[in-house]
Structures are given as structure tokens and as C-alpha cells.
Write a protein that holds these residues in place. Structure first.
Motif, short mmCIF file in Angstrom:
data_model
loop_
_atom_site.label_atom_id
_atom_site.label_comp_id
_atom_site.label_asym_id
_atom_site.label_seq_id
_atom_site.Cartn_x
_atom_site.Cartn_y
_atom_site.Cartn_z
N LEU A 48 0.84 -1.20 0.00
CA LEU A 48 0.00 0.00 0.00
C LEU A 48 0.88 1.25 0.00
CD1 LEU A 48 -2.86 1.06 0.05
CD2 LEU A 48 -2.79 0.97 2.53
N HIS A 49 2.02 1.15 0.64
CA HIS A 49 2.96 2.27 0.66
C HIS A 49 3.42 2.62 -0.76
CE1 HIS A 49 6.29 4.80 1.90
NE2 HIS A 49 7.08 4.08 1.13
N PHE B 197 -3.03 -5.09 -3.43
CA PHE B 197 -3.06 -4.99 -1.98
C PHE B 197 -4.42 -5.41 -1.43
CE2 PHE B 197 -4.53 -2.33 1.55
CZ PHE B 197 -3.72 -2.83 2.56
N ILE B 198 -5.49 -4.95 -2.07
CA ILE B 198 -6.84 -5.30 -1.60
C ILE B 198 -7.06 -6.81 -1.69
CG2 ILE B 198 -9.30 -5.08 -2.15
CD1 ILE B 198 -8.19 -2.68 -0.72
N LEU C 298 -4.79 -9.25 -1.70
CA LEU C 298 -3.98 -9.94 -0.70
C LEU C 298 -4.51 -9.73 0.71
CD1 LEU C 298 -0.37 -9.30 -2.04
CD2 LEU C 298 -1.69 -11.41 -2.13
N ALA C 299 -5.04 -8.54 1.00
CA ALA C 299 -5.62 -8.28 2.32
C ALA C 299 -6.86 -9.13 2.55
CB ALA C 299 -5.95 -6.80 2.46
N VAL C 300 -7.70 -9.28 1.54
CA VAL C 300 -8.89 -10.11 1.68
C VAL C 300 -8.50 -11.57 1.87
CG1 VAL C 300 -10.91 -10.98 0.44
CG2 VAL C 300 -10.42 -8.53 0.47
N ALA D 73 -5.71 -12.74 3.12
CA ALA D 73 -5.13 -12.88 4.45
C ALA D 73 -6.22 -12.86 5.52
CB ALA D 73 -4.12 -11.77 4.71
N PHE D 74 -7.24 -12.06 5.33
CA PHE D 74 -8.34 -11.99 6.28
C PHE D 74 -9.13 -13.30 6.31
CE2 PHE D 74 -12.80 -10.94 7.25
CZ PHE D 74 -12.63 -10.49 8.54
N ARG E 29 -8.67 -16.11 9.63
CA ARG E 29 -9.77 -16.30 10.58
C ARG E 29 -9.90 -17.75 11.03
NH1 ARG E 29 -13.86 -12.55 11.33
NH2 ARG E 29 -15.22 -14.32 11.78
#
Length: 53
Positions: free
Chosen positions: A2-3, A38-39, A41-43, A45-46, A50
Motif C-alpha cells: 500500500l505504501h 493490496f486489496i 492480498l488483504a482479503v 489474508a483476512f 480467521r
């Protein structure tokens, strides 16, 4: 990641202010690709994070 998307967005804004349209368009496209990666990969990972206690 994201950076890097934010960095390319800032580069695009600065290039657009100084009138470098081609560089600005390229930097914006790179920033959009990095942001969507990024979105995703974030989803992922989420979702997989869990399952663990």
C-alpha cells in the motif's frame, strides 16, 4: 505494498502539476494495479487468517 501505491500516486500528482501527462498516466496506472493487488492480498489474508484460533 500500500505504501508503494501511495508513492506512485504522489509521483503522478507531482508529474501532473508540472505537465508531464505521460509520466502521470503511467504512475497512476501502476498505483491502481498495486492498490488492487493490496486489496486482494488483504482479503485473502483476512479469510485464511480467521480459521486459526
Amino acid at each position: 505494498m500500500l505504501h508503494y501505491a501511495v508513492v506512485f500516486l504522489v509521483i503522478a500528482l507531482i508529474a501532473a502539476v508540472f505537465g508531464f501527462g505521460g509520466i502521470a498516466a503511467g504512475a497512476v496506472s501502476i498505483a491502481k494495479i498495486l492498490f488492487f493487488v493490496f486489496i486482494v492480498l488483504a482479503v485473502i489474508a483476512f479469510i485464511f487468517g480467521r480459521g486459526r484460533p
